[in-house]
Design a protein around this motif. Sequence first.
Motif, PDB file in Angstrom:
ATOM      1  N   ARG A 184       0.836  -1.209   0.000  1.00 26.41           N
ATOM      2  CA  ARG A 184       0.000   0.000   0.000  1.00 26.41           C
ATOM      3  C   ARG A 184       0.867   1.253   0.000  1.00 26.41           C
ATOM      4  O   ARG A 184       0.548   2.248  -0.654  1.00 26.41           O
ATOM      5  N   GLN A 185       1.950   1.214   0.723  1.00 24.48           N
ATOM      6  CA  GLN A 185       2.837   2.365   0.806  1.00 24.48           C
ATOM      7  C   GLN A 185       3.486   2.673  -0.545  1.00 24.48           C
ATOM      8  O   GLN A 185       3.670   3.833  -0.913  1.00 24.48           O
ATOM      9  N   ASP A 186       3.793   1.618  -1.304  1.00 28.44           N
ATOM     10  CA  ASP A 186       4.525   1.799  -2.564  1.00 28.44           C
ATOM     11  C   ASP A 186       3.699   2.493  -3.628  1.00 28.44           C
ATOM     12  O   ASP A 186       4.243   2.849  -4.689  1.00 28.44           O
ATOM     13  N   ILE A 187       2.404   2.697  -3.393  1.00 26.52           N
ATOM     14  CA  ILE A 187       1.594   3.477  -4.328  1.00 26.52           C
ATOM     15  C   ILE A 187       2.181   4.881  -4.495  1.00 26.52           C
ATOM     16  O   ILE A 187       2.092   5.490  -5.561  1.00 26.52           O
ATOM     17  N   LEU A 188       2.798   5.383  -3.427  1.00 28.11           N
ATOM     18  CA  LEU A 188       3.365   6.725  -3.454  1.00 28.11           C
ATOM     19  C   LEU A 188       4.803   6.772  -3.967  1.00 28.11           C
ATOM     20  O   LEU A 188       5.370   7.852  -4.096  1.00 28.11           O
ATOM     21  N   ALA A 189       5.374   5.610  -4.264  1.00 25.65           N
ATOM     22  CA  ALA A 189       6.805   5.560  -4.609  1.00 25.65           C
ATOM     23  C   ALA A 189       7.102   6.340  -5.877  1.00 25.65           C
ATOM     24  O   ALA A 189       8.129   7.031  -5.955  1.00 25.65           O
ATOM     25  N   TYR A 190       6.244   6.225  -6.890  1.00 25.27           N
ATOM     26  CA  TYR A 190       6.485   6.958  -8.135  1.00 25.27           C
ATOM     27  C   TYR A 190       5.732   8.268  -8.164  1.00 25.27           C
ATOM     28  O   TYR A 190       6.264   9.301  -8.569  1.00 25.27           O
ATOM     29  N   TRP A 191       4.490   8.253  -7.758  1.00 20.90           N
ATOM     30  CA  TRP A 191       3.650   9.453  -7.856  1.00 20.90           C
ATOM     31  C   TRP A 191       3.063   9.781  -6.508  1.00 20.90           C
ATOM     32  O   TRP A 191       2.210   9.047  -6.058  1.00 20.90           O
ATOM     33  N   PRO A 192       3.526  10.790  -5.813  1.00 25.50           N
ATOM     34  CA  PRO A 192       4.469  11.825  -6.279  1.00 25.50           C
ATOM     35  C   PRO A 192       5.929  11.486  -6.033  1.00 25.50           C
ATOM     36  O   PRO A 192       6.794  12.270  -6.375  1.00 25.50           O
ATOM     37  N   GLY A 193       6.221  10.325  -5.429  1.00 21.01           N
ATOM     38  CA  GLY A 193       7.591   9.975  -5.072  1.00 21.01           C
ATOM     39  C   GLY A 193       7.789  10.133  -3.575  1.00 21.01           C
ATOM     40  O   GLY A 193       7.290  11.082  -2.956  1.00 21.01           O
ATOM     41  N   PHE A 194       8.507   9.194  -2.958  1.00 21.97           N
ATOM     42  CA  PHE A 194       8.722   9.252  -1.518  1.00 21.97           C
ATOM     43  C   PHE A 194       9.429  10.537  -1.097  1.00 21.97           C
ATOM     44  O   PHE A 194       9.171  11.083  -0.025  1.00 21.97           O
ATOM     45  N   TYR A 195      10.350  11.031  -1.932  1.00 20.34           N
ATOM     46  CA  TYR A 195      11.068  12.255  -1.561  1.00 20.34           C
ATOM     47  C   TYR A 195      10.126  13.450  -1.506  1.00 20.34           C
ATOM     48  O   TYR A 195      10.313  14.354  -0.691  1.00 20.34           O
ATOM     49  N   ASN A 196       9.084  13.474  -2.344  1.00 20.75           N
ATOM     50  CA  ASN A 196       8.101  14.557  -2.261  1.00 20.75           C
ATOM     51  C   ASN A 196       7.230  14.423  -1.011  1.00 20.75           C
ATOM     52  O   ASN A 196       6.838  15.436  -0.421  1.00 20.75           O
ATOM     53  N   ILE A 197       6.936  13.198  -0.619  1.00 18.93           N
ATOM     54  CA  ILE A 197       6.207  13.002   0.636  1.00 18.93           C
ATOM     55  C   ILE A 197       7.051  13.487   1.813  1.00 18.93           C
ATOM     56  O   ILE A 197       6.549  14.155   2.739  1.00 18.93           O
ATOM     57  N   ALA A 198       8.349  13.178   1.778  1.00 12.52           N
ATOM     58  CA  ALA A 198       9.239  13.642   2.850  1.00 12.52           C
ATOM     59  C   ALA A 198       9.315  15.167   2.871  1.00 12.52           C
ATOM     60  O   ALA A 198       9.331  15.790   3.948  1.00 12.52           O
ATOM     61  N   LEU A 199       9.357  15.799   1.689  1.00 12.02           N
ATOM     62  CA  LEU A 199       9.375  17.257   1.641  1.00 12.02           C
ATOM     63  C   LEU A 199       8.067  17.843   2.148  1.00 12.02           C
ATOM     64  O   LEU A 199       8.058  18.895   2.802  1.00 12.02           O
ATOM     65  N   MET A 200       6.951  17.205   1.859  1.00 11.38           N
ATOM     66  CA  MET A 200       5.667  17.682   2.395  1.00 11.38           C
ATOM     67  C   MET A 200       5.710  17.710   3.917  1.00 11.38           C
ATOM     68  O   MET A 200       5.201  18.652   4.547  1.00 11.38           O
ATOM     69  N   GLU A 201       6.333  16.706   4.506  1.00 14.61           N
ATOM     70  CA  GLU A 201       6.462  16.701   5.963  1.00 14.61           C
ATOM     71  C   GLU A 201       7.370  17.841   6.421  1.00 14.61           C
ATOM     72  O   GLU A 201       7.051  18.572   7.376  1.00 14.61           O
ATOM     73  N   MET A 202       8.491  18.028   5.760  1.00 16.32           N
ATOM     74  CA  MET A 202       9.437  19.076   6.178  1.00 16.32           C
ATOM     75  C   MET A 202       8.867  20.474   5.982  1.00 16.32           C
ATOM     76  O   MET A 202       9.188  21.384   6.743  1.00 16.32           O
ATOM     77  N   PHE A 203       8.012  20.680   4.979  1.00 16.75           N
ATOM     78  CA  PHE A 203       7.377  21.984   4.771  1.00 16.75           C
ATOM     79  C   PHE A 203       6.146  22.177   5.650  1.00 16.75           C
ATOM     80  O   PHE A 203       5.529  23.244   5.615  1.00 16.75           O
ATOM     81  N   GLY A 204       5.768  21.164   6.410  1.00 16.43           N
ATOM     82  CA  GLY A 204       4.622  21.292   7.304  1.00 16.43           C
ATOM     83  C   GLY A 204       3.287  21.048   6.634  1.00 16.43           C
ATOM     84  O   GLY A 204       2.244  21.406   7.189  1.00 16.43           O
ATOM     85  N   PHE A 205       3.287  20.437   5.454  1.00 14.33           N
ATOM     86  CA  PHE A 205       2.038  20.164   4.737  1.00 14.33           C
ATOM     87  C   PHE A 205       1.323  18.946   5.310  1.00 14.33           C
ATOM     88  O   PHE A 205       0.101  18.859   5.275  1.00 14.33           O
ATOM     89  N   VAL A 206       2.114  17.970   5.789  1.00 17.83           N
ATOM     90  CA  VAL A 206       1.543  16.733   6.321  1.00 17.83           C
ATOM     91  C   VAL A 206       2.311  16.335   7.571  1.00 17.83           C
ATOM     92  O   VAL A 206       3.443  16.795   7.805  1.00 17.83           O
ATOM     93  N   GLU A 207       1.685  15.490   8.360  1.00 22.31           N
ATOM     94  CA  GLU A 207       2.365  14.830   9.467  1.00 22.31           C
ATOM     95  C   GLU A 207       2.460  13.350   9.146  1.00 22.31           C
ATOM     96  O   GLU A 207       1.469  12.738   8.727  1.00 22.31           O
ATOM     97  N   LEU A 208       3.635  12.791   9.314  1.00 22.59           N
ATOM     98  CA  LEU A 208       3.861  11.389   8.990  1.00 22.59           C
ATOM     99  C   LEU A 208       4.140  10.600  10.262  1.00 22.59           C
ATOM    100  O   LEU A 208       4.795  11.090  11.188  1.00 22.59           O
ATOM    101  N   THR A 209       3.667   9.367  10.280  1.00 25.16           N
ATOM    102  CA  THR A 209       4.015   8.429  11.339  1.00 25.16           C
ATOM    103  C   THR A 209       4.930   7.370  10.732  1.00 25.16           C
ATOM    104  O   THR A 209       4.531   6.637   9.814  1.00 25.16           O
ATOM    105  N   HIS A 210       6.159   7.345  11.190  1.00 27.62           N
ATOM    106  CA  HIS A 210       7.143   6.409  10.669  1.00 27.62           C
ATOM    107  C   HIS A 210       7.075   5.099  11.443  1.00 27.62           C
ATOM    108  O   HIS A 210       6.758   5.079  12.637  1.00 27.62           O
ATOM    109  N   GLY A 211       7.394   4.011  10.755  1.00 26.73           N
ATOM    110  CA  GLY A 211       7.395   2.709  11.404  1.00 26.73           C
ATOM    111  C   GLY A 211       8.761   2.055  11.344  1.00 26.73           C
ATOM    112  O   GLY A 211       9.699   2.558  10.712  1.00 26.73           O
ATOM    113  N   LYS A 212       8.877   0.925  12.012  1.00 23.99           N
ATOM    114  CA  LYS A 212      10.114   0.160  11.992  1.00 23.99           C
ATOM    115  C   LYS A 212      10.177  -0.644  10.699  1.00 23.99           C
ATOM    116  O   LYS A 212       9.224  -1.321  10.339  1.00 23.99           O
ATOM    117  N   PRO A 213      11.282  -0.574   9.961  1.00 24.78           N
ATOM    118  CA  PRO A 213      11.355  -1.294   8.683  1.00 24.78           C
ATOM    119  C   PRO A 213      11.416  -2.808   8.899  1.00 24.78           C
ATOM    120  O   PRO A 213      11.941  -3.289   9.916  1.00 24.78           O
TER     121      PRO A 213
END
Length: 714
Positions: A457-486
């Motif tokens: 389910r998570q990999d749906i975001l891998a290409y669109w918009p890309g995990f790095y864009n999701i990480a940037l959304m968190e850093m810009f304060g657009f979203v809050e993410l809950t990270h898990g243990k790999p």
Amino acid sequence: MAFDIRRLDGLDYDDAEPLLEDYIIEAVEAFANSATGKAHIERFPEGGDWIGTFIEMAYLYGGFTLSKMTKANAQEVMEYILPRKLTLLDPSDTDGAIDELVAFWRFLAKTYRLRSAHAIAAYLQSIADKFPQWMFDPARGGMAKNFMMQGLQAGYDMTTQEGLETFQAEYNRNLPAQSSTPAGMLDIPIPMDTPPADMKAVFDQLGLELPEVGQPVNLKALAEQFLGVLEQLDPAEAEQLIASMEDDLDDLDDASIEAPPSAAAGGQSTDLRTLLLQDSFNQDIPLTEAEQALLRDTTISETGPGTILQDFQTTLDFIGADGVPVSGKLQHLSLKLLGELNGQLSHPIAIDLKRPQQKSYPNIHGLYLLLRATGITEVVAKGKQLRLRLHPDVYASWQQLTPAERYFTLLEAWFLRSHPEMLGEERSGPFTMGDRCLKVWPTLHQKTNQTFPDYGRQDILAYWPGFYNIALMEMFGFVELTHGKPDPGKGWRLKKLMPCNWGNALMKLLFNAHMAVGLQWPSAMDATQPFGDLQPILQPYFPDWQQNLAVPSYPFRPGRHIFKVSLGNIWRRIGISGEATLADLSQVILNSVGFDRDHLDQFTYKSPTGRTVEVMHPGFTYDEGLPTTVEVLIGSLPLSEGGTMEYLFDFGDCWRFQVQLEAIDPEADSEAPPASRKTKPAKKRRAKKQRPVGEVLAAHGEAPEQYPVYEDEW
């Protein structure tokens, strides 16, 4: 008289067209008088005139001549041009076509040693069963040809005027019954949109008036009016009109076929991007009063919204004055640095990979994207090692900005100037990072919380918009993410995503800004444009945004440039003035290996922001706005000492030279006599007594033959 196979090469169409008929006759005669031709005629005494048809269609619709034709050109003729342009009355008309063409190309291979002749003959032999199907495939035919084929299949004699008129009347009578549009759909008036240029031209030619843009239009009534006038025309005139509409479409198709890869960065890719996005950006999304108040009341500081300013400054400090090593091809951060930098960021990412790469850390990958898009860093060579270092002027400008100005500079760099190509994703399409984020945001925002129970389910975001864009959304304060243990042996684990009100308000504002400019931003394709595209949209809410980050500048370097040019194991060291052009450099390179300059070429290098730049031979005319090799000066190249570019010569044989800038001597200049080459008219060139060119300073290894002679495989 011997057949001159190169007679049409280099001629303009107007000069070549009168010679074409005699050229074809002489080519066929030369083949018929050869041993290969005589053997073929003995087996197939009737012949089919396929050689002449192939030569004519290849030149008229592809601009291809025999001496310069590649396998790809031949494929285009057989799979696209002939099925679209040539109408056959019976499938048996293709009998013998492939045998004739194979024999002809074997003759050319043996007699003229054409570099692609063997490959073309082998390709033709491989399509013997497919070609008859292609010639009668409606999907490959144009409107005029399909009209003729429908008449033939219906039993009409389409070779006579009477047959054409009879079938046209029958065709028009059956149009309503053949329509797949639901009943009544075309009767509903809809607002008139801007008509395509070819449609307007046809309507003007028929004396029909289209409604004004915005006025209601009944599509069914408009179609009936068009067909009614068309039916009154002479059949030949009507067919010619249909063919002209088809040619307009062909021009568009041809542009996409003939344009080299670099067009993806130019006008055509921009048009494609607009076409694919216009359905998503079709109306403004108003901000609520609460969202407007949120924007006005938010103060940008080093600690919020989000952690982007802290994390970006941490990354700048990590790079430091000396810079950090990066990889050769992708120019990513050295693997041994990733874990250390990740641990210093506000939200370190846990992974369980044995050999993680930069993209394994979406937070670092996103920050690296901003480093390149802002121009605050540059890649330079120190010996054989590449390093990412701070650009002194841009970093000094960064230090003068307020937190709000820094935040929105990074936002603008992310949304407007960033492209996946900066991360090494070469085949990533025309979409900017802003396109990707804005297009996916409604999906992310439709739920208060989105959970990802597994990697699938998570990999749906891998290409669109890309995990790095999701990480940037968190850093810009657009979203809050809950990270898990790999999981063991797995990468980043995202458990939950929650959109923030701040992010939604800014996304709406950015969405409307995209609408206001028609999806076209000055800085999206030209990184030399100053920052501040978003300033008019955001400044009303954040009036303290006054200054903008300086864009990097690279002064012209007129001194003597020393290049090491390698082709496999051989190399040449070349000295050339910064005042010379890339076309001058190409001439020196070709002279150094004894190649004739009888093909097109291009230089490819990376821009300071990591985008691919392809400078084409002026013979490419797909986009007149792009610079060519006769215009780009050596001294203007954004290469540091140790930096490399590729020189590609001959798109058939694809000779790829690696060109490394070893040094620049600001005092010396090359004053060797001008190399033999075609030049622009004197009035268009710089007024100098002597044109600066280059010379070979050292050579290692024997150059390969440009046109090696192969044993006859046949």
